[in-house]
Design a protein around this motif. Structure first.
Motif, PDB file in Angstrom:
ATOM      1  N   THR A 235       6.279 -23.005  37.746  1.00  0.00           N
ATOM      2  CA  THR A 235       6.169 -23.386  39.151  1.00  0.00           C
ATOM      3  C   THR A 235       6.866 -22.356  40.026  1.00  0.00           C
ATOM      4  O   THR A 235       7.486 -21.408  39.531  1.00  0.00           O
ATOM      5  CB  THR A 235       6.800 -24.764  39.389  1.00  0.00           C
TER       6      THR A 235
ATOM      7  N   GLY B 235      16.917 -27.565  41.790  1.00  0.00           N
ATOM      8  CA  GLY B 235      15.837 -26.945  42.542  1.00  0.00           C
ATOM      9  C   GLY B 235      16.209 -26.507  43.944  1.00  0.00           C
ATOM     10  O   GLY B 235      15.352 -26.020  44.684  1.00  0.00           O
TER      11      GLY B 235
ATOM     12  N   ASP C 246      11.296 -30.077  46.293  1.00  0.00           N
ATOM     13  CA  ASP C 246      10.052 -30.722  45.893  1.00  0.00           C
ATOM     14  C   ASP C 246       8.858 -29.800  46.099  1.00  0.00           C
ATOM     15  O   ASP C 246       7.913 -29.780  45.302  1.00  0.00           O
ATOM     16  CB  ASP C 246       9.849 -32.014  46.679  1.00  0.00           C
TER      17      ASP C 246
ATOM     18  N   LYS D 139       8.086 -27.369  43.314  1.00  0.00           N
ATOM     19  CA  LYS D 139       7.472 -27.939  42.117  1.00  0.00           C
ATOM     20  C   LYS D 139       5.955 -28.015  42.250  1.00  0.00           C
ATOM     21  O   LYS D 139       5.248 -28.135  41.246  1.00  0.00           O
ATOM     22  CB  LYS D 139       8.010 -29.346  41.866  1.00  0.00           C
ATOM     23  N   GLN D 140       5.442 -27.974  43.466  1.00  0.00           N
ATOM     24  CA  GLN D 140       4.018 -28.205  43.697  1.00  0.00           C
ATOM     25  C   GLN D 140       3.177 -26.938  43.615  1.00  0.00           C
ATOM     26  O   GLN D 140       1.976 -27.010  43.377  1.00  0.00           O
ATOM     27  CB  GLN D 140       3.822 -28.851  45.072  1.00  0.00           C
TER      28      GLN D 140
ATOM     29  N   SER E 287       6.840 -30.057  31.686  1.00  0.00           N
ATOM     30  CA  SER E 287       5.792 -30.124  32.703  1.00  0.00           C
ATOM     31  C   SER E 287       4.508 -29.505  32.163  1.00  0.00           C
ATOM     32  O   SER E 287       4.539 -28.677  31.246  1.00  0.00           O
ATOM     33  CB  SER E 287       6.222 -29.398  33.983  1.00  0.00           C
TER      34      SER E 287
ATOM     35  N   PHE F 233       5.133 -33.814  35.577  1.00  0.00           N
ATOM     36  CA  PHE F 233       6.407 -33.457  34.966  1.00  0.00           C
ATOM     37  C   PHE F 233       7.163 -34.704  34.545  1.00  0.00           C
ATOM     38  O   PHE F 233       6.920 -35.814  35.036  1.00  0.00           O
ATOM     39  CB  PHE F 233       7.265 -32.619  35.929  1.00  0.00           C
TER      40      PHE F 233
END
Length: 862
Positions: free
Chosen positions: A178, A195, A223, A226-227, A279, A304
């Motif tokens: 990611t 993160g 967040d 992570k996408q 993940s 994940f």
């Protein structure tokens, strides 16, 4: 409105003498060296003071022999027919063009070179006027494998005059990961196990995607990272001292994530799949270009799994000494996933005209179950267990369009841009409380539910104009309006006090609707010019007017509304010096100063109280004001035999800094919120180097050492008249990383990355040091169209303990947070389609980088 005249005022204020000369702008690489990069549109110019003077000109274009694409920043050297002492030289611009001026007539050798290509030399005759060389085609220096020509590649790390570039697509350990995995390897950037992103020790960083802000990062950078799949990231740019044309970004700088965009003629694309222990994801791209029209698209999905465990011990400070007041133990797990997609259209209706349209969207979900045992010793002994289900979901989209008008005159450009961004997220929790240590065979004693709906709408209009007065002088000016509409609608349901029925009912005292509007009108002007062949300057200023209004739907206190109106003048200045020392070619020295403002985002403003842990609650502060930071940097870059060395000394001073504060209220509950209380100073040095011990082995490393001083005055919290003492904390911190790759025969390569971060010094405590490492093995197959990659992260230890200590005048608290980081993943990527290139036009994009961003997994998370 009076601020509407800001661009005109700035233009007049920034008028400066233009130095007429035939020499190049300072910062151009010396003849024969590998360039550090060059500003868009900067053509090659004479760079050697000893060059014979005359009226001759020599022009030409350099292309890749295979793709026919311009070779940007190729080195051009003019040599005598006998001997190797350069007569003149320079670098090509972004279109591969070069122009040498002020030459004496005669016979010469023209040598053209660039990393990854075979050097080409040809004889030329320079006349008293214009001599055109025509097109020079450079062939790759790589061997032909299986009938497929492998062209020269950029290094994993590049240094340019105003930024450091990490070419993520060249780092095989990123495959299947990611954006968070990518950022961990970027020089000067830190990503902790949760993160959260830092740049040179500060989390006050603006993250852009393709030079634009995005709704995907509106609620949480952690967040958002992570996408975005690593396989769709082309490069990451780090800009530590942005000029005035950027929004008034704050203390750290800008991290700009550049996603891959294919400019090849015809249909092409890629597909990728990755499966791992922590993940898994899948992604694909599809692109089409024919003539004046280009379409690009991508889509990805991911999932994940993350188990977690933590414990906490709190000690109250009493006249008789420290006494243990609370002990907590908890464990749980989090499951999550989502998707990310984008679509782009660009159209060239006529020469010098370009239209672009882009749509980008994302969605993210996670849920988790968490059991926590609470043993309360003070003020009254009690124990209970809470079983909590947490839910978080967010979706966002960005719609943008731009028109760019270029001109025959190089570097002259006008653009108009617009963008609308929407982010919507919901945080909710549902908890059941039981007496004692376990809920087994125990009746529920209390229940609570909560949900918080947060919306962030942002509309941006922008225009920019760049006008060159000469080949070494450029004026840039523009105006911008950013309109933000933010809301937080939060409801809390609790068991009625004193009732045998514990079913939750609406709690009006803990529920509310908060609306927040922020309008920013700005204008800027920058002027860059060369004072001599060795020295160049860039000075500028930005004026920003901010208007804020906020209100609560139901609130009886006098502070039920927020209103702010302020204007800031934000100057910046940079000077570049290139000594052109024949013994140390490629040296560049840059001195820069900038003042930046950083406004708090919804994470810091949202008054929603997250009380899923009733003994540790958190909430934002709607009345926060912006931070102002003065940044200073001295940077030195040199190239020696294919190696690069970059050294920086920097300082930051921030007043009115937004800091997290904690205090124990009358009920013994630890409150976490934010205040404008900090006076922060940071002084540091950073060193980056990239070397190539042998042709197939690349090694790069970064070291950053800095001293931080944090101070705040005494604070009084009105509710309950809680008073905290003045605080100060200081010390030395550091971080370092190493990236190494080796290419074997037959398409096999291996890469290692490792990083170490020192303990973090905070205003009210410290956080433990952490390490991160990964090892990757890649095999290229199917005639160079596919890759199979095996990656292993932190394989020697399953978890990392991100422990922290809080130390206030009321209490000392030690917490351990065990985060699962061991991971193994196998990734496969396949590329398909045609490979005929087409030159790209210059395009502009919006860059909103004026707000302080949130950390962690959304507001209120511990």
């Amino acid at each position: 409105m009076k601020n509407a005249t800001l661009p005109l005022l700035l233009t007049s204020l920034l008028t400066a003498p233009v130095f007429a000369q035939t020499g190049p702008p300072a910062g151009a690489p010396a003849a024969g060296q590998r360039p550090a990069g060059a500003p868009a549109g900067a053509a090659a110019k004479p760079i050697l003071p000893s060059a014979p003077k005359g009226t001759g000109r020599l022009e030409g274009t350099v292309l890749d022999a295979t793709t026919k694409k311009p070779v940007e920043f190729a080195t051009v050297t003019l040599l005598p027919l006998s001997g190797n002492t350069p007569v003149d030289g320079g670098v090509c611009d972004e279109r591969g063009r070069f122009a040498l001026r002020g030459l004496a007539a005669g016979e010469f050798r023209l040598q053209i070179s660039f990393v990854g290509y075979a050097t080409q030399t040809r004889n030329v005759t320079v006349n008293s006027g214009l001599t055109t060389v025509g097109t020079v085609q450079l062939a790759s220096s790589a061997q032909n494998l299986a009938g497929v020509t492998v062209t020269g590649e950029r290094d994993v790390i590049e240094t340019k005059p105003d930024r450091i570039v990490y070419n993520a697509e060249k780092d095989l350990t990123n495959s299947g990961g990611t954006a968070a995995d990518v950022l961990r390897k970027v020089p000067l950037v830190n990503v902790d196990p949760d993160g959260n992103v830092e740049l040179r020790g500060t989390s006050n960083v603006r993250v852009l995607i393709n030079n634009k802000p995005s709704g995907i990062v509106a609620s949480s950078v952690a967040d958002a990272m992570k996408q975005i799949p690593a396989d769709q990231i082309k490069s990451v740019e780090v800009i530590t001292t942005p000029s005035a044309k950027y929004d008034a970004e704050g203390t750290g700088g800008i991290i700009n994530i550049i996603l891959k965009k294919n400019s090849l003629e015809g249909v092409n694309g890629s597909v990728g799949l990755a499966a791992g222990t922590r993940s898994s994801n899948g992604n694909g791209t599809l692109n089409y270009r024919k003539g004046k029209v280009g379409l690009s698209s991508s889509v990805s999905g991911f999932g994940f799994y993350s188990p977690n465990r933590n414990d906490l011990v709190r000690y109250l400070k009493t006249p008789g000494g420290e006494r243990e007041s609370l002990r907590q133990e908890g464990d749980g797990n989090t499951l999550g996933g989502g998707g990310f997609g984008r679509f782009g259209l660009d159209y060239d209706p006529a020469q010098y005209h370009n239209l672009t349209l882009g749509l980008q969207g994302s969605m993210f979900r996670n849920s988790g179950n968490y059991d926590q045992f609470n043993n309360v010793l003070l003020p009254a002994a009690t124990s209970f267990t809470r079983d909590t289900d947490r839910r978080f979901r967010t979706q966002s989209y960005d719609l943008s369009g731009a028109y760019t008008r270029t001109f025959e005159q190089k570097r002259r450009e006008w653009s108009v841009l617009a963008q609308h961004t929407r982010n919507r997220n919901v945080q909710a929790y549902y908890l059941d409380q039981f007496a004692g240590r376990s809920e087994e065979n125990q009746a529920k004693t209390y229940r609570e539910e909560s949900d918080n709906l947060a919306r962030n709408l942002e509309t941006t209009l922008q225009t920019d104009y760049a006008h060159p007065f000469s080949e070494t002088a450029l004026l840039e000016t523009g105006a911008k309006a950013i309109l933000r509409r933010v809301s937080s609608d939060y409801d809390v349901f609790t068991s009625p006090f004193g009732s045998s029925n514990i079913d939750p009912v609406y709690d009006a005292s803990r529920s509310n609707l908060f609306d927040y509007n922020q309008d920013v009108l700005s204008g800027y002007g920058t002027y860059g010019f060369s004072a001599s062949k060795k020295v160049s300057f860039k000075l500028g200023a930005r004026v920003e007017n901010t208007r804020i209004s906020g209100s609560f739907q139901q609130q009886e206190q006098d502070n039920s509304s927020v209103s702010q109106n302020y204007t800031n003048l934000l100057p910046n200045l940079s000077m570049s010096f290139q000594p052109n020392n024949p013994k140390k070619p490629g040296q560049t020295l840059r001195l820069a100063y900038s003042r930046r403002i950083q406004r708090p985002q919804i994470f810091f403003l949202n008054p929603f109280v997250n009380a899923s842990d009733s003994l540790n609650i958190s909430y934002g502060e709607p009345e926060l004001r912006p931070e102002l930071t003065d940044s200073y940097e001295l940077n030195y870059t040199t190239f020696v035999k294919g190696s690069v060395l970059n050294m920086s000394a920097y300082a930051r001073r921030t007043g009115n800094a937004i800091e997290s504060v904690r205090f124990i209220d009358r009920n013994g509950v630890n409150n976490q919120t934010f205040r404008n209380i900090g006076r922060n100073a940071t002084f540091g040095v950073s060193l980056f180097t990239s070397v190539k011990p042998v042709p197939k082995w690349d090694v790069s490393g970064n070291v950053n050492v800095y001293y931080v001083s944090l101070e705040s005055p005494a604070l009084t919290f009105e509710e309950g008249s809680i008073t905290t003492s003045a605080y100060s904390n200081s010390g030395v911190m550091y971080n370092l990383n190493l990236n190494s790759s080796y290419k074997f025969e037959k398409g096999l390569s291996v890469q290692f990355f490792g990083g170490l971060n020192s303990p973090r010094i905070q205003l009210q405590g410290s956080q433990r040091a952490w390490t991160f490492y990964s090892l990757g093995l890649r095999k290229t197959m199917l005639k160079e169209k596919a890759d199979l990659t095996l990656n292993a992260d932190n394989f020697l230890q399953a978890t990392r303990n991100l422990s922290s200590t809080l130390d206030t005048d009321q209490f000392r608290q030690v917490s351990n947070n065990y985060i699962y980081l061991r991971g193994v993943r196998l990734a496969f990527n396949y590329r398909f389609g045609k490979t005929t290139t087409q030159p790209q036009k210059r395009r502009r994009s919006i860059q909103n980088d004026d707000t302080k961003q949130g950390e962690g997994n959304g507001q209120g998370q511990q």
